[in-house]
Design a protein around this motif. Sequence first.
Motif, PDB file in Angstrom:
ATOM      1  N   LYS A   7     -17.446  12.373   3.828  1.00 28.23           N
ATOM      2  CA  LYS A   7     -16.994  12.117   2.457  1.00 28.23           C
ATOM      3  C   LYS A   7     -16.781  13.387   1.645  1.00 28.23           C
ATOM      4  CE  LYS A   7     -17.509   7.694   3.232  1.00 28.23           C
ATOM      5  NZ  LYS A   7     -16.333   6.824   3.443  1.00 28.23           N
ATOM      6  N   GLY A   8     -17.304  14.508   2.114  1.00 31.46           N
ATOM      7  CA  GLY A   8     -17.219  15.734   1.326  1.00 31.46           C
ATOM      8  C   GLY A   8     -15.796  16.209   1.112  1.00 31.46           C
ATOM      9  N   THR A   9     -14.897  15.901   2.042  1.00 34.14           N
ATOM     10  CA  THR A   9     -13.516  16.375   1.914  1.00 34.14           C
ATOM     11  C   THR A   9     -12.842  15.790   0.683  1.00 34.14           C
ATOM     12  OG1 THR A   9     -13.485  16.328   4.326  1.00 34.14           O
ATOM     13  CG2 THR A   9     -11.413  16.767   3.230  1.00 34.14           C
ATOM     14  N   PHE A  10     -13.291  14.639   0.237  1.00 34.03           N
ATOM     15  CA  PHE A  10     -12.672  14.022  -0.940  1.00 34.03           C
ATOM     16  C   PHE A  10     -12.962  14.790  -2.219  1.00 34.03           C
ATOM     17  CE2 PHE A  10     -13.288  10.301   1.957  1.00 34.03           C
ATOM     18  CZ  PHE A  10     -11.947  10.102   2.227  1.00 34.03           C
ATOM     19  N   ASP A  11     -13.959  15.674  -2.175  1.00 35.06           N
ATOM     20  CA  ASP A  11     -14.259  16.491  -3.344  1.00 35.06           C
ATOM     21  C   ASP A  11     -13.297  17.673  -3.471  1.00 35.06           C
ATOM     22  OD1 ASP A  11     -16.409  14.879  -4.010  1.00 35.06           O
ATOM     23  OD2 ASP A  11     -17.834  16.056  -2.830  1.00 35.06           O
ATOM     24  N   LEU A  12     -12.519  17.932  -2.426  1.00 29.48           N
ATOM     25  CA  LEU A  12     -11.554  19.017  -2.475  1.00 29.48           C
ATOM     26  C   LEU A  12     -10.332  18.579  -3.271  1.00 29.48           C
ATOM     27  CD1 LEU A  12     -11.697  20.162   1.270  1.00 29.48           C
ATOM     28  CD2 LEU A  12     -12.986  21.102  -0.667  1.00 29.48           C
ATOM     29  N   TYR A  13      -9.589  19.550  -3.757  1.00 29.46           N
ATOM     30  CA  TYR A  13      -8.386  19.221  -4.518  1.00 29.46           C
ATOM     31  C   TYR A  13      -7.119  19.465  -3.707  1.00 29.46           C
ATOM     32  CZ  TYR A  13     -11.302  18.225  -8.434  1.00 29.46           C
ATOM     33  OH  TYR A  13     -12.256  17.639  -9.240  1.00 29.46           O
ATOM     34  N   ALA A  14      -7.246  20.162  -2.599  1.00 27.05           N
ATOM     35  CA  ALA A  14      -6.160  20.231  -1.606  1.00 27.05           C
ATOM     36  C   ALA A  14      -6.698  19.505  -0.384  1.00 27.05           C
ATOM     37  CB  ALA A  14      -5.812  21.681  -1.282  1.00 27.05           C
ATOM     38  N   ARG A  15      -6.226  18.283  -0.178  1.00 30.26           N
ATOM     39  CA  ARG A  15      -6.854  17.415   0.820  1.00 30.26           C
ATOM     40  C   ARG A  15      -5.901  17.137   1.988  1.00 30.26           C
ATOM     41  NH1 ARG A  15      -8.128  15.107  -4.037  1.00 30.26           N
ATOM     42  NH2 ARG A  15      -6.657  13.404  -3.725  1.00 30.26           N
ATOM     43  N   VAL A  56       0.877  -1.167   0.000  1.00 31.09           N
ATOM     44  CA  VAL A  56       0.000   0.000   0.000  1.00 31.09           C
ATOM     45  C   VAL A  56       0.916   1.219   0.000  1.00 31.09           C
ATOM     46  CG1 VAL A  56      -1.698   1.343   1.286  1.00 31.09           C
ATOM     47  CG2 VAL A  56      -1.911  -1.153   1.160  1.00 31.09           C
ATOM     48  N   GLN A  57       0.699   2.112  -0.941  1.00 29.78           N
ATOM     49  CA  GLN A  57       1.578   3.271  -1.094  1.00 29.78           C
ATOM     50  C   GLN A  57       0.743   4.536  -0.957  1.00 29.78           C
ATOM     51  OE1 GLN A  57       4.788   2.705  -3.947  1.00 29.78           O
ATOM     52  NE2 GLN A  57       4.427   4.768  -4.735  1.00 29.78           N
ATOM     53  N   VAL A  58       1.162   5.398  -0.061  1.00 31.72           N
ATOM     54  CA  VAL A  58       0.467   6.650   0.216  1.00 31.72           C
ATOM     55  C   VAL A  58       1.344   7.807  -0.248  1.00 31.72           C
ATOM     56  CG1 VAL A  58      -0.533   8.122   2.012  1.00 31.72           C
ATOM     57  CG2 VAL A  58      -0.636   5.617   2.246  1.00 31.72           C
ATOM     58  N   ASN A  59       0.764   8.712  -0.998  1.00 27.63           N
ATOM     59  CA  ASN A  59       1.430   9.972  -1.325  1.00 27.63           C
ATOM     60  C   ASN A  59       0.712  11.066  -0.554  1.00 27.63           C
ATOM     61  OD1 ASN A  59       2.511  12.324  -2.303  1.00 27.63           O
ATOM     62  ND2 ASN A  59       2.117  11.887  -4.459  1.00 27.63           N
ATOM     63  N   SER A  60       1.301  11.490   0.568  1.00 30.38           N
ATOM     64  CA  SER A  60       0.637  12.500   1.389  1.00 30.38           C
ATOM     65  C   SER A  60       0.661  13.869   0.720  1.00 30.38           C
ATOM     66  CB  SER A  60       1.309  12.576   2.764  1.00 30.38           C
ATOM     67  OG  SER A  60       2.664  12.982   2.652  1.00 30.38           O
ATOM     68  N   GLY A  61       1.628  14.114  -0.167  1.00 34.19           N
ATOM     69  CA  GLY A  61       1.686  15.397  -0.858  1.00 34.19           C
ATOM     70  C   GLY A  61       0.544  15.588  -1.837  1.00 34.19           C
ATOM     71  N   ALA A  62       0.113  14.513  -2.479  1.00 35.34           N
ATOM     72  CA  ALA A  62      -1.008  14.570  -3.419  1.00 35.34           C
ATOM     73  C   ALA A  62      -2.286  13.990  -2.830  1.00 35.34           C
ATOM     74  CB  ALA A  62      -0.659  13.821  -4.709  1.00 35.34           C
ATOM     75  N   ALA A  63      -2.201  13.418  -1.618  1.00 37.35           N
ATOM     76  CA  ALA A  63      -3.351  12.807  -0.950  1.00 37.35           C
ATOM     77  C   ALA A  63      -3.989  11.731  -1.823  1.00 37.35           C
ATOM     78  CB  ALA A  63      -4.375  13.857  -0.534  1.00 37.35           C
ATOM     79  N   HIS A  77      -5.574  15.199  11.269  1.00 36.32           N
ATOM     80  CA  HIS A  77      -4.629  15.411  12.364  1.00 36.32           C
ATOM     81  C   HIS A  77      -3.337  14.608  12.169  1.00 36.32           C
ATOM     82  CE1 HIS A  77      -8.374  16.763  14.436  1.00 36.32           C
ATOM     83  NE2 HIS A  77      -7.552  17.637  14.970  1.00 36.32           N
ATOM     84  N   GLY A  78      -3.178  13.978  11.028  1.00 39.54           N
ATOM     85  CA  GLY A  78      -1.965  13.219  10.735  1.00 39.54           C
ATOM     86  C   GLY A  78      -2.244  11.837  10.179  1.00 39.54           C
ATOM     87  N   CYS A  79      -3.362  11.230  10.583  1.00 44.02           N
ATOM     88  CA  CYS A  79      -3.743   9.939  10.009  1.00 44.02           C
ATOM     89  C   CYS A  79      -4.258  10.155   8.582  1.00 44.02           C
ATOM     90  CB  CYS A  79      -4.808   9.264  10.864  1.00 44.02           C
ATOM     91  SG  CYS A  79      -4.204   8.727  12.477  1.00 44.02           S
ATOM     92  N   VAL A  80      -4.421   9.050   7.861  1.00 42.16           N
ATOM     93  CA  VAL A  80      -4.810   9.123   6.456  1.00 42.16           C
ATOM     94  C   VAL A  80      -6.222   8.578   6.308  1.00 42.16           C
ATOM     95  CG1 VAL A  80      -4.279   8.391   4.105  1.00 42.16           C
ATOM     96  CG2 VAL A  80      -2.414   8.872   5.723  1.00 42.16           C
ATOM     97  N   ARG A  81      -7.137   9.427   5.885  1.00 42.67           N
ATOM     98  CA  ARG A  81      -8.523   9.013   5.642  1.00 42.67           C
ATOM     99  C   ARG A  81      -8.646   8.492   4.213  1.00 42.67           C
ATOM    100  NH1 ARG A  81     -11.050  14.780   7.497  1.00 42.67           N
ATOM    101  NH2 ARG A  81     -10.005  14.931   9.545  1.00 42.67           N
ATOM    102  N   LEU A  82      -9.441   7.448   4.045  1.00 45.03           N
ATOM    103  CA  LEU A  82      -9.545   6.765   2.760  1.00 45.03           C
ATOM    104  C   LEU A  82     -10.913   6.962   2.132  1.00 45.03           C
ATOM    105  CD1 LEU A  82      -7.888   3.390   3.794  1.00 45.03           C
ATOM    106  CD2 LEU A  82      -6.791   5.350   2.706  1.00 45.03           C
ATOM    107  N   GLU A  83     -10.919   7.219   0.841  1.00 48.72           N
ATOM    108  CA  GLU A  83     -12.164   7.365   0.099  1.00 48.72           C
ATOM    109  C   GLU A  83     -12.883   6.028  -0.060  1.00 48.72           C
ATOM    110  OE1 GLU A  83     -13.487   9.176  -4.271  1.00 48.72           O
ATOM    111  OE2 GLU A  83     -11.570   8.133  -4.038  1.00 48.72           O
ATOM    112  N   VAL A 118      -7.239  11.814   2.465  1.00 54.79           N
ATOM    113  CA  VAL A 118      -7.050  13.069   3.185  1.00 54.79           C
ATOM    114  C   VAL A 118      -5.867  12.845   4.112  1.00 54.79           C
ATOM    115  CG1 VAL A 118      -8.008  14.712   4.843  1.00 54.79           C
ATOM    116  CG2 VAL A 118      -9.481  13.729   3.070  1.00 54.79           C
ATOM    117  N   SER A 119      -4.814  13.609   3.910  1.00 54.04           N
ATOM    118  CA  SER A 119      -3.623  13.483   4.753  1.00 54.04           C
ATOM    119  C   SER A 119      -3.575  14.634   5.753  1.00 54.04           C
ATOM    120  CB  SER A 119      -2.365  13.435   3.884  1.00 54.04           C
ATOM    121  OG  SER A 119      -2.325  14.517   2.982  1.00 54.04           O
ATOM    122  N   GLY A 120      -2.529  14.645   6.566  1.00 52.36           N
ATOM    123  CA  GLY A 120      -2.450  15.613   7.649  1.00 52.36           C
ATOM    124  C   GLY A 120      -2.338  17.045   7.156  1.00 52.36           C
TER     125      GLY A 120
END
Length: 510
Positions: free
Chosen positions: A407-415, A289-296, A419-425, A313-315
């Motif tokens: 789920k609304g945060t996933f519609d943003l483009y700066a995500r 599993v690979q996470v890119n926190s810069g691009a969320a 608080h530091g954990c990674v939320r998943l769509e 959604v990253s921190g």
Amino acid sequence: MRGSGFVAQIPSWSVAWKGDGFRGDMQLKRWAWIWAVPSLAAGLAAGAPAWAQQPAVIAPPAAAAPVAPPTLSPAQAEVALAVLREANLHGLRPQDYLPADPSDGTALIEGLARYAHDLKVGRLALGDFPANWAVRPQPYDPAPELARALAEDRLKAWLDGLAPRYAGYVALTRGLARYREIAAAGGWKTIPAGSSMAIGSTDPRVPALRARLAAEDPQLTDLTSPTFDPALQEAVVRAQKRFGLKPDGVVGNGTLAFLNQPVGQRILQIIANLERWRWLPATMPATRVQVNSGAAIVTLFRDDKPVLSMKAVSGKPGDETPMLVSAIHSVVINPPWNVPTRIANEELWPKQRRDPGYFARNDYVVLPTEGGGSRVQQKPGPKAALGRFKFDFDNPFTVYLHDTPSKGTFDLYARQASHGCVRLEKAQLLAEALLASDPKWGREGIEAQLATGKTLRVSLSEQVPVYILYWTAFAGADGQMHFRADPYNWDRLLLTKIGLVGQAQAKKDA
């Protein structure tokens, strides 16, 4: 040996490398230890150390003949100089490695060693890594490998094998070359500020917009039309996708800010990301599993190919998601949220004091702890901040991947908003994929457990590596470069630490 009447002679091989080797300043002082390791047999006799069978007074042994440092043949020196002159192909600076006098063989060997180190594991000293940059290279001393490459006359092959072999790294080197060509041709001009431009606009800035987009986008060929037509709108959409912006085809302030980043900034951004690639091991597990926190973005790989990708959604800045490597060992279905003390004190308790019914309405309970204290927990359910799934892996930052009811945060483009954990769509799809090898935990089994509302931790039969990384420049499937806004300012910090950006400017930008 105290009181023995004997003087111990320490064999020369045991101290031959004291003060030698590859130091932190990457200066190779002496090389004798690479080639000369005297036999130990002469130091032993009848099962006892040689010194134990000597008289009490022993003359010091004759000094060993000096061992010549390694030398480069003329052909090897030519190879070395050619490679070092092209260090910029990897985002390195040739002047950091080339000797002032090209005929100085010792200085050239030292430059090769510095280059090999920096290309393989990066320029950042291990002591300069911030705590939350927990993806770090293994210590690397190139001296022995360089010595063998010279002795076996395979210097070029060895040097060619030092850079990361990842496709992402190779694509960045191509992007670096391309953006340097753009810079050499004059870069691009800034588009003046003004009202938004959209299809049908006849804004006098439209030709400037066309020229700016065409600098990166070969599909846009009409550079003269003063009208914002469908072809220009499509080019704007392509650019917005490359920047991680909402692809609405409208050039407002946000899109304009990305377009007006100078080409030199993009080159530095590529160099920072090349540096991070060097911190990774030679290969990553084929399943991960690979996470890119810069691009969320979160991606599941199998057989080294992406099989599931989703928004994340990253921190947020100040609560950055750390870079780390671990392994997912369990999936928690219907997880409760044990609220960290800081979040409880700074966010939840003030809400409860202002509105005494806040905890009850949102399923928070206060639980006693040892020593007479208390902690806040949110029970599992439709309001739970962790949603219906939590993915656990060991790490010192107490972060994890999890579902979310918001789920609304996933519609943003700066995500960057957690608080530091990674939320998943698509948390349930990831759970199903990770548990697929266990017939008990197919979709029906997972749905049945969800329906109970009870918490259950399911251990994976085989742990799945997880890599949380930070990429702000990367190539898309079509080879085009994609850039993000450096939400954590980690590009700037890294470039400062390796001396490519001044401290004063970095503090100004922070």
